[in-house]
Design a protein around this motif. Sequence first.
Motif, PDB file in Angstrom:
ATOM      1  N   ALA A 167       0.979  -0.837  -0.481  1.00  0.00           N
ATOM      2  CA  ALA A 167       0.197   0.272   0.389  1.00  0.00           C
ATOM      3  C   ALA A 167       0.781   1.399  -0.200  1.00  0.00           C
ATOM      4  CB  ALA A 167      -1.432  -0.519   1.453  1.00  0.00           C
ATOM      5  N   PHE A 168       0.443   2.633  -0.951  1.00  0.00           N
ATOM      6  CA  PHE A 168       0.859   3.491  -0.792  1.00  0.00           C
ATOM      7  C   PHE A 168       0.788   4.654   0.707  1.00  0.00           C
ATOM      8  CE2 PHE A 168       1.545   2.998  -5.132  1.00  0.00           C
ATOM      9  CZ  PHE A 168       3.793   3.593  -5.136  1.00  0.00           C
ATOM     10  N   MET A 169       1.528   4.527   1.526  1.00  0.00           N
ATOM     11  CA  MET A 169       0.936   5.575   3.054  1.00  0.00           C
ATOM     12  C   MET A 169       1.080   6.697   2.757  1.00  0.00           C
ATOM     13  SD  MET A 169       0.032   2.448   4.151  1.00  0.00           S
ATOM     14  CE  MET A 169       0.001   3.234   6.059  1.00  0.00           C
ATOM     15  N   ALA A 170       2.068   7.217   2.094  1.00  0.00           N
ATOM     16  CA  ALA A 170       2.123   8.989   1.611  1.00  0.00           C
ATOM     17  C   ALA A 170       2.651   9.192   0.585  1.00  0.00           C
ATOM     18  CB  ALA A 170       2.845   9.307   2.712  1.00  0.00           C
ATOM     19  N   LEU A 171       2.400  10.689   0.309  1.00  0.00           N
ATOM     20  CA  LEU A 171       3.047  10.896  -1.006  1.00  0.00           C
ATOM     21  C   LEU A 171       3.618  12.491  -1.024  1.00  0.00           C
ATOM     22  CD1 LEU A 171       0.716   9.582  -4.406  1.00  0.00           C
ATOM     23  CD2 LEU A 171       2.919   8.742  -3.869  1.00  0.00           C
ATOM     24  N   GLN A 172       4.270  13.041  -1.701  1.00  0.00           N
ATOM     25  CA  GLN A 172       5.156  14.500  -1.980  1.00  0.00           C
ATOM     26  C   GLN A 172       5.562  14.137  -3.372  1.00  0.00           C
ATOM     27  OE1 GLN A 172       4.096  16.072   0.260  1.00  0.00           O
ATOM     28  NE2 GLN A 172       4.195  15.406   2.204  1.00  0.00           N
ATOM     29  N   MET A 173       4.828  15.783  -3.662  1.00  0.00           N
ATOM     30  CA  MET A 173       5.743  16.062  -5.021  1.00  0.00           C
ATOM     31  C   MET A 173       5.604  17.564  -5.124  1.00  0.00           C
ATOM     32  SD  MET A 173       3.127  16.262  -9.003  1.00  0.00           S
ATOM     33  CE  MET A 173       1.769  16.961  -8.056  1.00  0.00           C
ATOM     34  N   GLU A 174       6.838  17.934  -5.993  1.00  0.00           N
ATOM     35  CA  GLU A 174       7.672  19.213  -5.804  1.00  0.00           C
ATOM     36  C   GLU A 174       7.545  18.600  -7.952  1.00  0.00           C
ATOM     37  OE1 GLU A 174       8.950  21.829  -4.620  1.00  0.00           O
ATOM     38  OE2 GLU A 174       7.774  20.722  -2.323  1.00  0.00           O
ATOM     39  N   ALA A 175       7.467  20.013  -8.283  1.00  0.00           N
ATOM     40  CA  ALA A 175       7.534  20.639  -9.398  1.00  0.00           C
ATOM     41  C   ALA A 175       8.269  21.861  -9.953  1.00  0.00           C
ATOM     42  CB  ALA A 175       6.460  20.790 -10.426  1.00  0.00           C
ATOM     43  N   ALA A 176       9.527  21.901 -11.417  1.00  0.00           N
ATOM     44  CA  ALA A 176       9.888  23.082 -11.826  1.00  0.00           C
ATOM     45  C   ALA A 176      10.026  23.590 -12.917  1.00  0.00           C
ATOM     46  CB  ALA A 176      11.377  22.834 -11.020  1.00  0.00           C
ATOM     47  N   SER A 177      10.113  24.254 -12.902  1.00  0.00           N
ATOM     48  CA  SER A 177       9.502  24.451 -14.610  1.00  0.00           C
ATOM     49  C   SER A 177      11.828  24.846 -15.012  1.00  0.00           C
ATOM     50  CB  SER A 177       9.509  26.054 -14.920  1.00  0.00           C
ATOM     51  OG  SER A 177       9.324  26.380 -16.460  1.00  0.00           O
ATOM     52  N   THR A 178      11.857  24.147 -15.696  1.00  0.00           N
ATOM     53  CA  THR A 178      13.057  24.207 -17.069  1.00  0.00           C
ATOM     54  C   THR A 178      12.840  24.759 -18.389  1.00  0.00           C
ATOM     55  OG1 THR A 178      13.087  21.999 -17.621  1.00  0.00           O
ATOM     56  CG2 THR A 178      13.293  22.069 -15.052  1.00  0.00           C
ATOM     57  N   SER A 179      13.826  24.573 -19.519  1.00  0.00           N
ATOM     58  CA  SER A 179      13.889  25.093 -20.384  1.00  0.00           C
ATOM     59  C   SER A 179      13.127  24.363 -21.424  1.00  0.00           C
ATOM     60  CB  SER A 179      15.133  25.855 -20.685  1.00  0.00           C
ATOM     61  OG  SER A 179      16.239  24.160 -20.894  1.00  0.00           O
ATOM     62  N   SER A 180      13.643  23.155 -20.806  1.00  0.00           N
ATOM     63  CA  SER A 180      13.058  21.923 -21.815  1.00  0.00           C
ATOM     64  C   SER A 180      11.094  21.276 -21.392  1.00  0.00           C
ATOM     65  CB  SER A 180      14.297  20.287 -21.607  1.00  0.00           C
ATOM     66  OG  SER A 180      15.344  20.681 -21.521  1.00  0.00           O
ATOM     67  N   GLY A 181      10.974  22.119 -20.416  1.00  0.00           N
ATOM     68  CA  GLY A 181       9.462  21.268 -20.194  1.00  0.00           C
ATOM     69  C   GLY A 181       9.536  21.668 -18.973  1.00  0.00           C
ATOM     70  N   MET A 182       8.650  20.875 -18.198  1.00  0.00           N
ATOM     71  CA  MET A 182       8.220  20.702 -16.884  1.00  0.00           C
ATOM     72  C   MET A 182       8.687  19.396 -15.887  1.00  0.00           C
ATOM     73  SD  MET A 182       6.836  22.401 -14.310  1.00  0.00           S
ATOM     74  CE  MET A 182       5.781  23.311 -14.622  1.00  0.00           C
ATOM     75  N   ARG A 183      10.069  19.596 -14.882  1.00  0.00           N
ATOM     76  CA  ARG A 183       9.944  18.847 -14.318  1.00  0.00           C
ATOM     77  C   ARG A 183       9.445  18.071 -12.987  1.00  0.00           C
ATOM     78  NH1 ARG A 183      14.617  15.611 -14.026  1.00  0.00           N
ATOM     79  NH2 ARG A 183      16.029  16.751 -16.156  1.00  0.00           N
ATOM     80  N   TYR A 184       8.761  16.955 -12.632  1.00  0.00           N
ATOM     81  CA  TYR A 184       8.810  16.590 -11.899  1.00  0.00           C
ATOM     82  C   TYR A 184       9.305  15.707 -10.713  1.00  0.00           C
ATOM     83  CZ  TYR A 184       4.228  18.560 -14.078  1.00  0.00           C
ATOM     84  OH  TYR A 184       3.378  18.799 -14.627  1.00  0.00           O
ATOM     85  N   TYR A 185       8.985  15.567  -9.778  1.00  0.00           N
ATOM     86  CA  TYR A 185      10.473  15.132  -8.479  1.00  0.00           C
ATOM     87  C   TYR A 185       9.113  14.309  -7.917  1.00  0.00           C
ATOM     88  CZ  TYR A 185      13.621  18.137  -9.263  1.00  0.00           C
ATOM     89  OH  TYR A 185      14.280  19.183 -10.725  1.00  0.00           O
ATOM     90  N   VAL A 186       8.694  13.032  -7.046  1.00  0.00           N
ATOM     91  CA  VAL A 186       7.760  12.679  -6.380  1.00  0.00           C
ATOM     92  C   VAL A 186       8.532  11.616  -5.482  1.00  0.00           C
ATOM     93  CG1 VAL A 186       5.570  10.883  -6.768  1.00  0.00           C
ATOM     94  CG2 VAL A 186       6.095  12.808  -8.590  1.00  0.00           C
ATOM     95  N   MET A 187       8.160  11.373  -4.397  1.00  0.00           N
ATOM     96  CA  MET A 187       8.738  10.484  -3.325  1.00  0.00           C
ATOM     97  C   MET A 187       7.175   9.819  -2.809  1.00  0.00           C
ATOM     98  SD  MET A 187      11.633  12.508  -1.307  1.00  0.00           S
ATOM     99  CE  MET A 187      11.768  11.117  -0.650  1.00  0.00           C
ATOM    100  N   ALA A 188       7.113   8.563  -3.132  1.00  0.00           N
ATOM    101  CA  ALA A 188       6.491   7.882  -2.114  1.00  0.00           C
ATOM    102  C   ALA A 188       6.701   6.903  -1.374  1.00  0.00           C
ATOM    103  CB  ALA A 188       5.360   6.940  -3.151  1.00  0.00           C
ATOM    104  N   VAL A 189       5.731   6.718   0.174  1.00  0.00           N
ATOM    105  CA  VAL A 189       6.387   5.681   0.609  1.00  0.00           C
ATOM    106  C   VAL A 189       5.043   4.427   0.995  1.00  0.00           C
ATOM    107  CG1 VAL A 189       7.693   7.197   2.192  1.00  0.00           C
ATOM    108  CG2 VAL A 189       5.398   6.466   2.792  1.00  0.00           C
ATOM    109  N   THR A 190       5.809   3.300   1.230  1.00  0.00           N
ATOM    110  CA  THR A 190       5.048   1.954   1.047  1.00  0.00           C
ATOM    111  C   THR A 190       5.917   1.930   3.099  1.00  0.00           C
ATOM    112  OG1 THR A 190       7.099   0.186   0.707  1.00  0.00           O
ATOM    113  CG2 THR A 190       4.473   0.909  -0.849  1.00  0.00           C
TER     114      THR A 190
END
Length: 988
Positions: A167-190
């Motif tokens: 089971a996924f117990m928790a999620l966190q996300m960050e997004a940052a705009s770059t010259s190539s497009g939107m970069r996503y950073y996602v952390m998830a814990v079980t």
Amino acid sequence: MDQGRQVFSVDLLERYASKNRGMITCMAAGNDVIVLGTSKGWIIRHDFGVGNSYDIDLSVGRTGEQSIHKVFVDPGGSHCIATVTGVGGAETFYTHAKWPKPRVLSRLKGLLVNAVAWNRQQITEVSTKEIILGTHDGQLFEMAVDEKDKREKYIKFLFELEELPEAFMALQMEAASTSSGMRYYVMAVTPTRLYSFTGIGTLESVFASYKERAVHFMELPGEIPNSELHFFIKQRRAVHFAWLSGTGIYHGGLNFGAQHSYPNGDENFVESKALLDYSKLSDGSEVVKPSSMALSEFHFLLLIGNKVKVVNRISEQIIEELQFDITADSASRGIIGLCSDASAGLYYAYDQNSIFQVSVIDESRDMWKVYLDLKVYAAALANCRDPLQRDQVYLVQAEAAFTDKEYLRAASFYAKINYVISFEEVTLKFISINEPEALRTFLLHKLDTLSKDDKCQITMISTWATELYLDKINRLLLEDDTAIENRNSEYHSVIQEFRAFMSDCKDVLDEATTMKLLESYGRVEELVYFANLKEQYEIVVHHYIQQGEAKKALEVLQKSSVSDELQYKFAPDLIMLDAYETVEAWMANKNLNPRRLITAMMRYSSEPHAKNETHEVIKYLEFCVQRLHNEDPGIHNLLLSLYAKQEDDSALLRFLQCKFGKGRENGPEFFYDPKYALRLCLKEKRTRACVHIYSMMSMHEEAVALALQIDPELAMAEADKVEDDEDLRKKLWLMVAKHVVKQEKGAKRENIRKAIAFLKETDGLLKIEDILPFFPDFALIDDFKEAICSSLEDYNKQIEQLKEEMNDATRGADNIRNDISALTQRYAVIDRDEECGVCKRKILMMTGDFRMAQGYSSAGPLAPFYVFPCGHSFHAQCLITHVTSCAHEEQAEHILDLQKQLTLLGSETRRDINGNRSDEPITSTTTADKLRSELDDAIASECPFCGELMINEITLPFIKPEETQHSASWDLRPQTNLANQRTISLPV
């Protein structure tokens, strides 16, 4: 850690927050908004920002008991997602702060949502943008909801755990705009793993890429009641994370700007990773794992039982325990969990009925000590609050470096300390171990920390550092004899460093002390360098002259801050060293007074020079005279003397012929002394120049006499210059003629012809008889026949011309006699009613009615009067009165004096009443007649109304000074008493 002051405090926020809607099962917060989930399927929203709350029943339409499993709120407090569990399975709802009713997410029916990751960078009040939902089955979904649509825009499947389904117990996300497009950073814990996902594009494309590459994860096995993942948000960006795992608290920093790549293609954005083992929380007793956690900037808040232990994230030490006032009915379950409000910076704890607020009270105040104990000095300094704390950090660093014998490093730290250790203690430390390098480093760094007001201390330290530099330089010279030749040696680097130090400290170093130090150590070049910095340019220039470096000396003198006095002082030495560069420098400085450079120029001129060598002084003097228009006689005399000494006198003649003062009002045409010039030219035998000077001084005879010695043509030109004195001009030409006659050596006839030709050049000024005496007595008259005949003809013409002039004069005299005779017969007709132009009475009035004019005799009963050709008539006395009043003072006195003399003579006038002269001849004119004639000329030379006297009156004021009082009586004054005035009506 200061145990007397709390870092966190607990306050009861709401005692019965569930409003009898069941027991609290979960809670979430964001932007001062708290949303509670209850055991009866209700969600209760408390908005502490506006002070209201409302509840929504999510169990409507579902059978059996329903309970809220999880509730999630975005950081802005507008969007809420809740999952309900019951007999009918799990169901997920979305509600907005403005919606009265929730919306069922039908695509998620039957899926138990355990975690939600909000897009903090892009979410708005009206749109969630893309969010990620994690389910109990190990699946991830993407969803977006717009408030205006009243429903979800889409729900997309993203990812599913296949290797180890948990089971996924928790999620966190960050997004940052770059010259190539939107970069996503996602952390998830079980319960046992932490997964990291990252990529550029859309969330769907990022997770789709993991079908072809491995997922990056960290596995920490162990049982935990509730696996949690928290980000600490600072300025809307996550800076570090913490994972509540079965093994311990795994935490670290987050660097979403990192560009380093790892194998497998993942970008790892986690740094400074660490694991806090739970055994550190038990004090040797049985290890108890936290049931919930919250994350602050420097601390973990761990829920263990009914207490919250606050653990410093850096030192991993428990700093305090928080107690909660739990009611009896909630004691059985105790504190259920913790949550945080990242936007408001608050933390909350809750039991089944109540909400407690955990507030932060300056949690960073003692962090400098924590970092200092861990020897993380940069972070310790960053967290210091006052200079004393910074001093303690610097002291620990300095002592550590000193112990490790890193004395230079220790010196730099000691220099930053202001309070906890004295200046003397530090210097003695380095002196005792004989470390002058470290001592110098300490002094230099100490200078950087002192304020401008510590002038005495700055000067003392700077002087000490100067001596240490000099000592270092001398020691390097003693250690290595080749140090001076080797440009890359330490010696040269220290020299450069020392010069830079003197340049920086030039304003604080004592000038006299520093120069003595430099002199005592024999550092001449550094002494010159320092003198240049202190603007002691005399020392600098003197040094360069001694070294024969005139160009460098001139560069110093050309600085704007250098006084011109130094230019004058060193001019003699510099022009002898390098005349060209010196003169060029003089010409560049137009503020110099050339007169004060005469000594230097004369010294240079006294030296011998090659024929083809450019005379630099002449060049400079020509520049002064021609370009600067210098009028100093000394400069002109010097230039003239230098010209006179040259072999070619063309420059001298051009100079003498130039009229440098021409065109200036009331000024001379030349500025040199002509007498001095004459003496000099005579001495140097510059004959042509002497001729010019004689001519200029109007000594034409001397000029012609000298010119005849070298060039008769020049003599004739000089003789021809005289125009205003005919006799002198003739005399000069006779001198030339005599010289011409005497110098001719040919045949006699030929000599006579040349003499006759010379006469023609004089334009008739000389005649043949003027030059005959210059010929010898035995010369035949026949040779002069033509010239004599020509001269006689000229005389004959002159005689005839004189006769005509005499005849003209005789005729003119006859005409004058006739005019005089006619004038005696001249008369004017006066009308009997003619009035005097002044008194307006009749001219032909009886003397009894008018006073007799003094000095005049009346003819019959009529008063004397004057009649002018213009027709104006005046009584004699009226005319005298009028003319004297209008004439200037001197003329008026003269007229009155003449009148007085006529009266005193008392003789009978020889003029009748009408002004007619008597029949006596002019030769017998008496004194009275002469006086009367003068009086007539003074008052009756012209009509006072038509002549110059009337024209001059235009400049006189209308009101005379003696009439001022009379004119003032005509001024209009305001009436003071208007009541007494009567108004008279005039008929129209």
